[in-house]
Design a protein around this motif. Sequence first.
Motif, PDB file in Angstrom:
ATOM      1  N   LYS A 167       0.837  -1.212   0.000  1.00  0.00           N
ATOM      2  CA  LYS A 167       0.000   0.000   0.000  1.00  0.00           C
ATOM      3  C   LYS A 167       0.871   1.262   0.000  1.00  0.00           C
ATOM      4  O   LYS A 167       0.593   2.226  -0.718  1.00  0.00           O
ATOM      5  CB  LYS A 167      -0.927  -0.005   1.223  1.00  0.00           C
ATOM      6  CG  LYS A 167      -1.996  -1.084   1.173  1.00  0.00           C
ATOM      7  CD  LYS A 167      -2.781  -1.146   2.481  1.00  0.00           C
ATOM      8  CE  LYS A 167      -3.793  -2.282   2.462  1.00  0.00           C
ATOM      9  NZ  LYS A 167      -4.513  -2.418   3.755  1.00  0.00           N
ATOM     10  N   VAL A 168       1.927   1.242   0.804  1.00  0.00           N
ATOM     11  CA  VAL A 168       2.838   2.387   0.874  1.00  0.00           C
ATOM     12  C   VAL A 168       3.601   2.529  -0.449  1.00  0.00           C
ATOM     13  O   VAL A 168       3.806   3.647  -0.951  1.00  0.00           O
ATOM     14  CB  VAL A 168       3.802   2.226   2.063  1.00  0.00           C
ATOM     15  CG1 VAL A 168       4.895   3.287   2.029  1.00  0.00           C
ATOM     16  CG2 VAL A 168       3.037   2.300   3.383  1.00  0.00           C
ATOM     17  N   ALA A 169       3.999   1.396  -1.036  1.00  0.00           N
ATOM     18  CA  ALA A 169       4.708   1.424  -2.313  1.00  0.00           C
ATOM     19  C   ALA A 169       3.837   2.011  -3.419  1.00  0.00           C
ATOM     20  O   ALA A 169       4.302   2.809  -4.246  1.00  0.00           O
ATOM     21  CB  ALA A 169       5.160   0.014  -2.692  1.00  0.00           C
ATOM     22  N   ALA A 170       2.566   1.640  -3.440  1.00  0.00           N
ATOM     23  CA  ALA A 170       1.646   2.171  -4.446  1.00  0.00           C
ATOM     24  C   ALA A 170       1.514   3.681  -4.308  1.00  0.00           C
ATOM     25  O   ALA A 170       1.499   4.424  -5.301  1.00  0.00           O
ATOM     26  CB  ALA A 170       0.280   1.495  -4.316  1.00  0.00           C
ATOM     27  N   ALA A 171       1.428   4.149  -3.068  1.00  0.00           N
ATOM     28  CA  ALA A 171       1.339   5.594  -2.839  1.00  0.00           C
ATOM     29  C   ALA A 171       2.600   6.299  -3.337  1.00  0.00           C
ATOM     30  O   ALA A 171       2.530   7.368  -3.959  1.00  0.00           O
ATOM     31  CB  ALA A 171       1.114   5.865  -1.353  1.00  0.00           C
ATOM     32  N   ALA A 172       3.759   5.697  -3.090  1.00  0.00           N
ATOM     33  CA  ALA A 172       5.019   6.291  -3.555  1.00  0.00           C
ATOM     34  C   ALA A 172       5.055   6.367  -5.076  1.00  0.00           C
ATOM     35  O   ALA A 172       5.533   7.361  -5.650  1.00  0.00           O
ATOM     36  CB  ALA A 172       6.202   5.482  -3.034  1.00  0.00           C
ATOM     37  N   MET A 173       4.562   5.339  -5.752  1.00  0.00           N
ATOM     38  CA  MET A 173       4.545   5.329  -7.214  1.00  0.00           C
ATOM     39  C   MET A 173       3.640   6.424  -7.769  1.00  0.00           C
ATOM     40  O   MET A 173       3.828   6.894  -8.893  1.00  0.00           O
ATOM     41  CB  MET A 173       4.100   3.956  -7.729  1.00  0.00           C
ATOM     42  CG  MET A 173       5.092   2.846  -7.423  1.00  0.00           C
ATOM     43  SD  MET A 173       4.445   1.182  -7.766  1.00  0.00           S
ATOM     44  CE  MET A 173       4.688   1.094  -9.548  1.00  0.00           C
ATOM     45  N   CYS A 174       2.651   6.821  -6.965  1.00  0.00           N
ATOM     46  CA  CYS A 174       1.730   7.892  -7.365  1.00  0.00           C
ATOM     47  C   CYS A 174       2.152   9.252  -6.815  1.00  0.00           C
ATOM     48  O   CYS A 174       1.368  10.206  -6.825  1.00  0.00           O
ATOM     49  CB  CYS A 174       0.313   7.554  -6.893  1.00  0.00           C
ATOM     50  SG  CYS A 174      -0.389   6.089  -7.670  1.00  0.00           S
ATOM     51  N   ASP A 175       3.394   9.329  -6.294  1.00  0.00           N
ATOM     52  CA  ASP A 175       3.925  10.570  -5.720  1.00  0.00           C
ATOM     53  C   ASP A 175       3.057  11.095  -4.582  1.00  0.00           C
ATOM     54  O   ASP A 175       2.847  12.302  -4.434  1.00  0.00           O
ATOM     55  CB  ASP A 175       4.100  11.638  -6.803  1.00  0.00           C
ATOM     56  CG  ASP A 175       5.115  11.229  -7.855  1.00  0.00           C
ATOM     57  OD1 ASP A 175       6.159  10.664  -7.477  1.00  0.00           O
ATOM     58  OD2 ASP A 175       4.857  11.440  -9.059  1.00  0.00           O
ATOM     59  N   LYS A 176       2.556  10.174  -3.770  1.00  0.00           N
ATOM     60  CA  LYS A 176       1.797  10.519  -2.563  1.00  0.00           C
ATOM     61  C   LYS A 176       2.424   9.784  -1.379  1.00  0.00           C
ATOM     62  O   LYS A 176       1.810   8.882  -0.797  1.00  0.00           O
ATOM     63  CB  LYS A 176       0.333  10.089  -2.702  1.00  0.00           C
ATOM     64  CG  LYS A 176      -0.406  10.676  -3.895  1.00  0.00           C
ATOM     65  CD  LYS A 176      -1.805  10.058  -3.968  1.00  0.00           C
ATOM     66  CE  LYS A 176      -2.582  10.537  -5.183  1.00  0.00           C
ATOM     67  NZ  LYS A 176      -3.910   9.894  -5.280  1.00  0.00           N
ATOM     68  N   PRO A 177       3.656  10.118  -1.038  1.00  0.00           N
ATOM     69  CA  PRO A 177       4.404   9.301  -0.072  1.00  0.00           C
ATOM     70  C   PRO A 177       3.711   9.144   1.286  1.00  0.00           C
ATOM     71  O   PRO A 177       3.228  10.114   1.870  1.00  0.00           O
ATOM     72  CB  PRO A 177       5.741  10.032   0.064  1.00  0.00           C
ATOM     73  CG  PRO A 177       5.497  11.410  -0.460  1.00  0.00           C
ATOM     74  CD  PRO A 177       4.430  11.283  -1.491  1.00  0.00           C
ATOM     75  N   LYS A 178       3.650   7.909   1.730  1.00  0.00           N
ATOM     76  CA  LYS A 178       3.177   7.560   3.065  1.00  0.00           C
ATOM     77  C   LYS A 178       4.286   6.762   3.733  1.00  0.00           C
ATOM     78  O   LYS A 178       5.258   6.377   3.082  1.00  0.00           O
ATOM     79  CB  LYS A 178       1.901   6.706   2.976  1.00  0.00           C
ATOM     80  CG  LYS A 178       0.740   7.386   2.261  1.00  0.00           C
ATOM     81  CD  LYS A 178      -0.454   6.452   2.131  1.00  0.00           C
ATOM     82  CE  LYS A 178      -1.599   7.140   1.384  1.00  0.00           C
ATOM     83  NZ  LYS A 178      -2.759   6.224   1.204  1.00  0.00           N
ATOM     84  N   GLU A 179       4.152   6.507   5.018  1.00  0.00           N
ATOM     85  CA  GLU A 179       5.199   5.773   5.724  1.00  0.00           C
ATOM     86  C   GLU A 179       4.703   4.404   6.162  1.00  0.00           C
ATOM     87  O   GLU A 179       3.532   4.240   6.516  1.00  0.00           O
ATOM     88  CB  GLU A 179       5.682   6.553   6.952  1.00  0.00           C
ATOM     89  CG  GLU A 179       6.439   7.822   6.587  1.00  0.00           C
ATOM     90  CD  GLU A 179       7.526   8.160   7.594  1.00  0.00           C
ATOM     91  OE1 GLU A 179       7.519   7.576   8.696  1.00  0.00           O
ATOM     92  OE2 GLU A 179       8.381   9.000   7.273  1.00  0.00           O
ATOM     93  N   ILE A 180       5.603   3.426   6.130  1.00  0.00           N
ATOM     94  CA  ILE A 180       5.292   2.101   6.660  1.00  0.00           C
ATOM     95  C   ILE A 180       5.245   2.225   8.178  1.00  0.00           C
ATOM     96  O   ILE A 180       6.255   2.551   8.811  1.00  0.00           O
ATOM     97  CB  ILE A 180       6.369   1.081   6.244  1.00  0.00           C
ATOM     98  CG1 ILE A 180       6.469   0.998   4.722  1.00  0.00           C
ATOM     99  CG2 ILE A 180       6.061  -0.293   6.836  1.00  0.00           C
ATOM    100  CD1 ILE A 180       7.688   0.226   4.226  1.00  0.00           C
ATOM    101  N   ALA A 181       4.075   2.006   8.741  1.00  0.00           N
ATOM    102  CA  ALA A 181       3.934   2.282  10.170  1.00  0.00           C
ATOM    103  C   ALA A 181       3.249   1.169  10.952  1.00  0.00           C
ATOM    104  O   ALA A 181       3.371   1.116  12.173  1.00  0.00           O
ATOM    105  CB  ALA A 181       3.139   3.578  10.363  1.00  0.00           C
ATOM    106  N   ALA A 182       2.532   0.283  10.297  1.00  0.00           N
ATOM    107  CA  ALA A 182       1.746  -0.728  11.005  1.00  0.00           C
ATOM    108  C   ALA A 182       2.642  -1.682  11.789  1.00  0.00           C
ATOM    109  O   ALA A 182       3.748  -2.023  11.364  1.00  0.00           O
ATOM    110  CB  ALA A 182       0.879  -1.518  10.024  1.00  0.00           C
TER     111      ALA A 182
END
Length: 400
Positions: free
Chosen positions: A302-317
Motif C-alpha cells: 500500500k505504501v509502495a503504491a502511494a510512492a509510485m503515485c507521488d503521494k508518499p506515506k510511511e510504513i507504520a503498522a
Amino acid sequence: MTKSRAVIVGASHAGAQLAASLRQEKWDGEIILIGNESALPYQRPPLSKAYLAGKNTLEDLAIRSAEFYAKQDIQLQDATVDAIDRPAGQLALSNGESLRYDKLALCLGARARRLPAPGADLAGVFYLRTAADVELIREAAATARRAVIVGGGYIGLETAASLRALGLDVTVLEATERVLERVTAPEVSAFFDRIHREEGVVVRTGALVQALTGDAQVREVVLTSGENISADIVIIGIGVEPNVELAAAAGLVVDNGILIDSHARTSDPDIVAAGDCASQDIARYGRRIRLESVSSAGEQAKVAAAAMCDKPKEIAALPWFWSDQYDLKLQIAGLNTGYDEVILSGDPARDRDFTCFYLRDGELIAADCVNRPRDFMFSKRVITQRTPVLREELVGQSVR
C-alpha cells in the motif's frame, strides 16, 4: 500520448495488493502484473495448512477474482523477467521480448532454502513454497506412510499437523535444541513440542541431517549421529532466501533483501519493493529486517503504491503474524527482538490456550497468543500505542 505504465514483477500477496492499491491511489495509467505461475495470485499461508490437508482448492485461495483484475484494467502476464535496464526503463523478458516501464515494483518474494546434503535431489524429497509444490506432496502422501520433516519452524510444524490429518506417521527433525528456537521463548517452544507429541508426531531436536539415501526414491534420512530414520517422503522446511538477484544485477542496494526506505522506495526513486524480498529499518526495534508475513507485505504494498503515485506515506503498522496447527491459532503481535522478560498468562505446560508476553525494560514489545484473540487485540493496541502496563494486568489479561 503514451499512458504512464506501472509494472509489478511478482504476482504475490504484495504484488496483488500493490496493483489494487495503485487504482485506489488514482493511478490512471497502465498496470501490468507479471507472475511466473499460471494461476491467479493466491494466498500462500494456507498452503501448508488447509490446502495441504485437502480442505480447500486453489480457486478458494485466490486473493481476488479474475473479474476484479478485468474491471480494474490490471493486465496479468505470465512471464519471467531476466533483467532490468534502469537507464532505459526497460525489462528484458525470458521470451526475448522487452517491456517499458515508467514506475516499477519488485514483489519478488523468496524461495525455499535448499538442504545442503547428499541425496537431497532424490525423488520423494519436497520443498513447500508454491501450490505446485503442495500438489506434488499431496500426490506422494496419498501412498506414503512415513513422512520426515526437516526443520522445526512454523512451516515444518504446520506441515506436520497437516500430514497427521492425512493419517501419516510424522517425524520432525530440528537441528537446534528446541523447535521454533529462532522466533519464540523456551516456554512457547515447549508448548508446541508437547502439542505435537500429544498428536502423535515424533519430535527430535539436536538432530542434524548428514544425508538422504535411497535408490531413485528417498528411503532413509541419515543423521550425523549415525542413526537412520525410514521415510517414504521428506519435506524440507529450513527457511527461505529472498529473491534479490534481479535487483542486485540492476545495481539496486541489497542487504538481506532489497533495501527499502520508510516509503518502500529502493535506491532508485522509480523502483519500489514490497513483501518477502524487501528489507527495511524498523526504528521501534532498532534493526533492519525482512518481515516474512502477509500483513507486512500488504502494508508495504500500500505504501509502495502511494510512492509510485507521488503521494508518499510511511510504513507504520505493527508487524504481526499467525500460524494454524491442529485446533490451535497462534497470533503474534510485534517482534520479540531483545526481550529481557516474559510473562505468561495461562499454563502452556497443561492448557491449549495461553499468552506469552515479551517485555524489554518493562515495556511490552511482543506477544504470542495461542487461542486467545482478545489478548492478541489487546497486545497490538498496547504495543502500537506504547501504553504502560502493569505486570499484574498481563498475568490476568485473559480473564479481564
